[in-house]
Scaffold this motif. Structure first.
Motif, PDB file in Angstrom:
ATOM      1  N   THR A  74       3.520  12.885 -18.482  1.00 42.96           N
ATOM      2  CA  THR A  74       2.232  12.258 -17.850  1.00 42.96           C
ATOM      3  C   THR A  74       2.268  11.263 -16.814  1.00 42.96           C
ATOM      4  OG1 THR A  74       0.623  13.372 -18.859  1.00 42.96           O
ATOM      5  CG2 THR A  74      -0.171  12.016 -18.087  1.00 42.96           C
ATOM      6  N   PRO A  75       2.335  10.604 -15.796  1.00 44.49           N
ATOM      7  CA  PRO A  75       2.500   9.189 -15.592  1.00 44.49           C
ATOM      8  C   PRO A  75       1.278   8.309 -15.568  1.00 44.49           C
ATOM      9  CG  PRO A  75       1.577  11.126 -13.843  1.00 44.49           C
ATOM     10  CD  PRO A  75       1.935  11.545 -14.646  1.00 44.49           C
ATOM     11  N   LYS A  76       1.415   7.467 -16.069  1.00 47.13           N
ATOM     12  CA  LYS A  76       1.192   5.753 -16.938  1.00 47.13           C
ATOM     13  C   LYS A  76      -0.721   6.085 -16.194  1.00 47.13           C
ATOM     14  CE  LYS A  76       0.539   0.774 -18.362  1.00 47.13           C
ATOM     15  NZ  LYS A  76       1.143   0.045 -18.379  1.00 47.13           N
ATOM     16  N   PHE A  77      -0.595   5.516 -14.242  1.00 52.24           N
ATOM     17  CA  PHE A  77      -1.704   6.039 -13.441  1.00 52.24           C
ATOM     18  C   PHE A  77      -1.991   7.641 -12.953  1.00 52.24           C
ATOM     19  CE2 PHE A  77       0.096   1.621 -13.694  1.00 52.24           C
ATOM     20  CZ  PHE A  77      -0.676   0.684 -14.428  1.00 52.24           C
ATOM     21  N   LEU A  81      -7.475  11.236 -10.808  1.00 54.67           N
ATOM     22  CA  LEU A  81      -8.074   9.892 -10.805  1.00 54.67           C
ATOM     23  C   LEU A  81      -8.560   8.994  -9.816  1.00 54.67           C
ATOM     24  CD1 LEU A  81      -8.026   9.055 -15.064  1.00 54.67           C
ATOM     25  CD2 LEU A  81      -9.303  10.975 -13.503  1.00 54.67           C
ATOM     26  N   GLU A  82      -6.983   8.169  -9.243  1.00 53.48           N
ATOM     27  CA  GLU A  82      -7.010   8.064  -7.962  1.00 53.48           C
ATOM     28  C   GLU A  82      -7.405   8.509  -6.899  1.00 53.48           C
ATOM     29  OE1 GLU A  82      -3.298   6.290  -7.622  1.00 53.48           O
ATOM     30  OE2 GLU A  82      -3.070   5.405  -9.503  1.00 53.48           O
ATOM     31  N   GLN A  83      -6.881  10.108  -6.809  1.00 54.70           N
ATOM     32  CA  GLN A  83      -7.030  10.060  -5.734  1.00 54.70           C
ATOM     33  C   GLN A  83      -9.477  10.286  -6.027  1.00 54.70           C
ATOM     34  OE1 GLN A  83      -6.788  14.770  -5.386  1.00 54.70           O
ATOM     35  NE2 GLN A  83      -6.158  14.234  -3.212  1.00 54.70           N
ATOM     36  N   GLU A  84      -9.765  10.607  -7.418  1.00 57.00           N
ATOM     37  CA  GLU A  84     -10.993  10.510  -6.688  1.00 57.00           C
ATOM     38  C   GLU A  84     -11.942   8.955  -6.807  1.00 57.00           C
ATOM     39  OE1 GLU A  84     -12.313  12.017 -10.884  1.00 57.00           O
ATOM     40  OE2 GLU A  84     -11.217  13.482 -10.594  1.00 57.00           O
ATOM     41  N   PHE A  85     -10.697   8.028  -7.202  1.00 61.58           N
ATOM     42  CA  PHE A  85     -11.461   6.718  -6.327  1.00 61.58           C
ATOM     43  C   PHE A  85     -11.252   6.595  -5.204  1.00 61.58           C
ATOM     44  CE2 PHE A  85     -10.766   2.143  -5.939  1.00 61.58           C
ATOM     45  CZ  PHE A  85     -11.826   1.805  -6.372  1.00 61.58           C
ATOM     46  N   GLU A  86     -10.138   7.267  -4.660  1.00 63.74           N
ATOM     47  CA  GLU A  86     -10.220   6.982  -3.171  1.00 63.74           C
ATOM     48  C   GLU A  86     -11.301   7.633  -2.181  1.00 63.74           C
ATOM     49  OE1 GLU A  86      -6.986   8.262  -2.332  1.00 63.74           O
ATOM     50  OE2 GLU A  86      -5.345   6.150  -2.543  1.00 63.74           O
ATOM     51  N   ASP A 102       1.826   5.202   2.822  1.00 63.95           N
ATOM     52  CA  ASP A 102       2.405   5.972   2.223  1.00 63.95           C
ATOM     53  C   ASP A 102       3.526   5.567   1.696  1.00 63.95           C
ATOM     54  OD1 ASP A 102       3.402   8.401   1.417  1.00 63.95           O
ATOM     55  OD2 ASP A 102       4.585   8.542   2.685  1.00 63.95           O
ATOM     56  N   GLU A 103       3.455   4.192   0.781  1.00 62.46           N
ATOM     57  CA  GLU A 103       2.747   3.625  -0.922  1.00 62.46           C
ATOM     58  C   GLU A 103       4.002   3.966  -1.140  1.00 62.46           C
ATOM     59  OE1 GLU A 103       2.090  -0.750  -3.573  1.00 62.46           O
ATOM     60  OE2 GLU A 103       0.927   0.364  -1.563  1.00 62.46           O
ATOM     61  N   PHE A 104       5.454   3.578  -1.834  1.00 63.00           N
ATOM     62  CA  PHE A 104       5.805   4.059  -2.882  1.00 63.00           C
ATOM     63  C   PHE A 104       5.672   3.533  -4.304  1.00 63.00           C
ATOM     64  CE2 PHE A 104       9.304   2.754  -5.920  1.00 63.00           C
ATOM     65  CZ  PHE A 104      10.070   4.075  -6.140  1.00 63.00           C
ATOM     66  N   LYS A 105       5.135   4.260  -4.884  1.00 63.13           N
ATOM     67  CA  LYS A 105       5.130   4.378  -6.438  1.00 63.13           C
ATOM     68  C   LYS A 105       5.616   4.869  -7.073  1.00 63.13           C
ATOM     69  CE  LYS A 105       0.171   4.534  -4.866  1.00 63.13           C
ATOM     70  NZ  LYS A 105      -1.132   5.027  -5.351  1.00 63.13           N
ATOM     71  N   PRO A 106       6.406   3.734  -8.042  1.00 61.25           N
ATOM     72  CA  PRO A 106       7.653   4.056  -9.099  1.00 61.25           C
ATOM     73  C   PRO A 106       7.041   5.079 -10.435  1.00 61.25           C
ATOM     74  CG  PRO A 106       6.793   2.099  -9.313  1.00 61.25           C
ATOM     75  CD  PRO A 106       6.093   2.237  -8.179  1.00 61.25           C
ATOM     76  N   PHE A 107       7.482   6.590 -11.140  1.00 64.42           N
ATOM     77  CA  PHE A 107       6.696   6.629 -11.811  1.00 64.42           C
ATOM     78  C   PHE A 107       7.034   6.017 -12.854  1.00 64.42           C
ATOM     79  CE2 PHE A 107       7.525   9.780 -15.483  1.00 64.42           C
ATOM     80  CZ  PHE A 107       5.868  10.493 -14.743  1.00 64.42           C
ATOM     81  N   ILE A 108       5.274   5.670 -13.787  1.00 62.28           N
ATOM     82  CA  ILE A 108       5.355   5.074 -15.026  1.00 62.28           C
ATOM     83  C   ILE A 108       5.740   6.322 -16.466  1.00 62.28           C
ATOM     84  CG2 ILE A 108       4.814   2.844 -16.172  1.00 62.28           C
ATOM     85  CD1 ILE A 108       5.081   1.421 -13.369  1.00 62.28           C
ATOM     86  N   ARG A 109       5.459   6.295 -16.961  1.00 53.53           N
ATOM     87  CA  ARG A 109       5.400   7.266 -18.088  1.00 53.53           C
ATOM     88  C   ARG A 109       4.327   6.997 -19.539  1.00 53.53           C
ATOM     89  NH1 ARG A 109       9.367  11.487 -17.764  1.00 53.53           N
ATOM     90  NH2 ARG A 109      11.478  10.713 -17.700  1.00 53.53           N
ATOM     91  N   ARG A 110       3.669   7.464 -19.067  1.00 58.44           N
ATOM     92  CA  ARG A 110       2.349   6.762 -20.048  1.00 58.44           C
ATOM     93  C   ARG A 110       2.462   6.716 -21.253  1.00 58.44           C
ATOM     94  NH1 ARG A 110      -2.595  11.119 -19.727  1.00 58.44           N
ATOM     95  NH2 ARG A 110      -2.981   9.660 -18.421  1.00 58.44           N
ATOM     96  N   LEU A 111       4.161   7.238 -21.821  1.00 55.15           N
ATOM     97  CA  LEU A 111       4.865   6.748 -23.069  1.00 55.15           C
ATOM     98  C   LEU A 111       5.793   6.483 -22.766  1.00 55.15           C
ATOM     99  CD1 LEU A 111       4.384   6.999 -25.985  1.00 55.15           C
ATOM    100  CD2 LEU A 111       5.035   9.317 -26.426  1.00 55.15           C
ATOM    101  N   PRO A 112       6.434   5.471 -22.778  1.00 54.48           N
ATOM    102  CA  PRO A 112       7.904   5.595 -22.720  1.00 54.48           C
ATOM    103  C   PRO A 112       9.267   5.893 -23.188  1.00 54.48           C
ATOM    104  CG  PRO A 112       6.274   3.449 -22.144  1.00 54.48           C
ATOM    105  CD  PRO A 112       5.632   4.507 -22.973  1.00 54.48           C
ATOM    106  N   GLU A 113      10.055   6.308 -23.414  1.00 52.90           N
ATOM    107  CA  GLU A 113      11.431   6.864 -23.959  1.00 52.90           C
ATOM    108  C   GLU A 113      10.841   6.161 -25.375  1.00 52.90           C
ATOM    109  OE1 GLU A 113      15.241   7.742 -25.665  1.00 52.90           O
ATOM    110  OE2 GLU A 113      14.069   6.101 -23.887  1.00 52.90           O
TER     111      GLU A 113
END
Length: 184
Positions: A74-77, A81-86, A102-113
């Motif tokens: 799962t992504p950290k963000f 939820l972001e779509q609901e906020f928008e 269409d800003e680039f957003k890197p995939f940041i994990r909720r739980l890192p490896e």
């Protein structure tokens, strides 16, 4: 009494520093870390199969690992939820985003490896210890637990894959474009 307490605190501090030192040393060696973890998992599963017991411990361990795996995927963000906020900000007239953004957003994990590996290894070690304690061997009909876990895994993964497809993110590097740098 105070000197004894101070001595214990100093020893505990030394143990924590040593533990952290070894964790820092093995951090870059992800393949070896996971080989060690899978070896522990193999030992635990072998113990469960050979002793024909501790099914509740195994089931609890598997549910915990499933939860950790979901956090890893799962992504950290969360995009939902972001779509609901928008949508709320558009209704209130406070949105400054346009459809062309269409800003680039890197995939940041909720739980890192690394944390995923550490929690998996710790959980496996705890499960191994629990499989030695006779009190933890609660008699159950294990096929029901197995079927329930398989159903739970399938439904959870289906929901996670649908979420990944809906919000167009891929938590792995497989299939992603790789650019070659200047090789001069």
């Amino acid at each position: 009494m105070d000197k004894l307490q101070e001595g214990a605190e100093i020893q505990l501090s030394k143990i924590k520093i040593t533990y952290r030192k070894y964790l820092d040393m093995i951090t870059p060696h992800s393949a070896y870390r996971w080989i060690g973890s899978f070896s522990l998992i193999f030992l635990f599963m072998l113990r469960i199969v050979l002793t024909e017991g501790w099914y509740i411990v195994c089931y609890t361990w598997a549910i915990y690992l499933l939860n950790m795996f979901l956090q890893f995927l799962t992504p950290k963000f969360d995009p939902s939820l972001e779509q609901e906020f928008e949508n709320e900000s558009i209704e209130q007239g406070t949105s400054k985003m346009t459809e062309e953004d269409d800003e680039f957003k890197p995939f940041i994990r909720r739980l890192p490896e690394f944390r995923f590996w550490l929690k998996t290894t710790n959980a496996t070690l705890i499960a191994l210890v629990c499989s030695i304690i006779p009190f933890c061997d609660i008699p159950v009909f294990w096929p029901i637990l197995l079927v329930y876990f398989i159903i739970l895994f399938a439904l959870t993964m289906r929901r996670q894959i649908q979420h990944m497809l809906k919000y167009k993110y891929l938590p792995f590097d497989l299939g992603k474009t790789k650019y070659a740098g200047n090789s001069k």
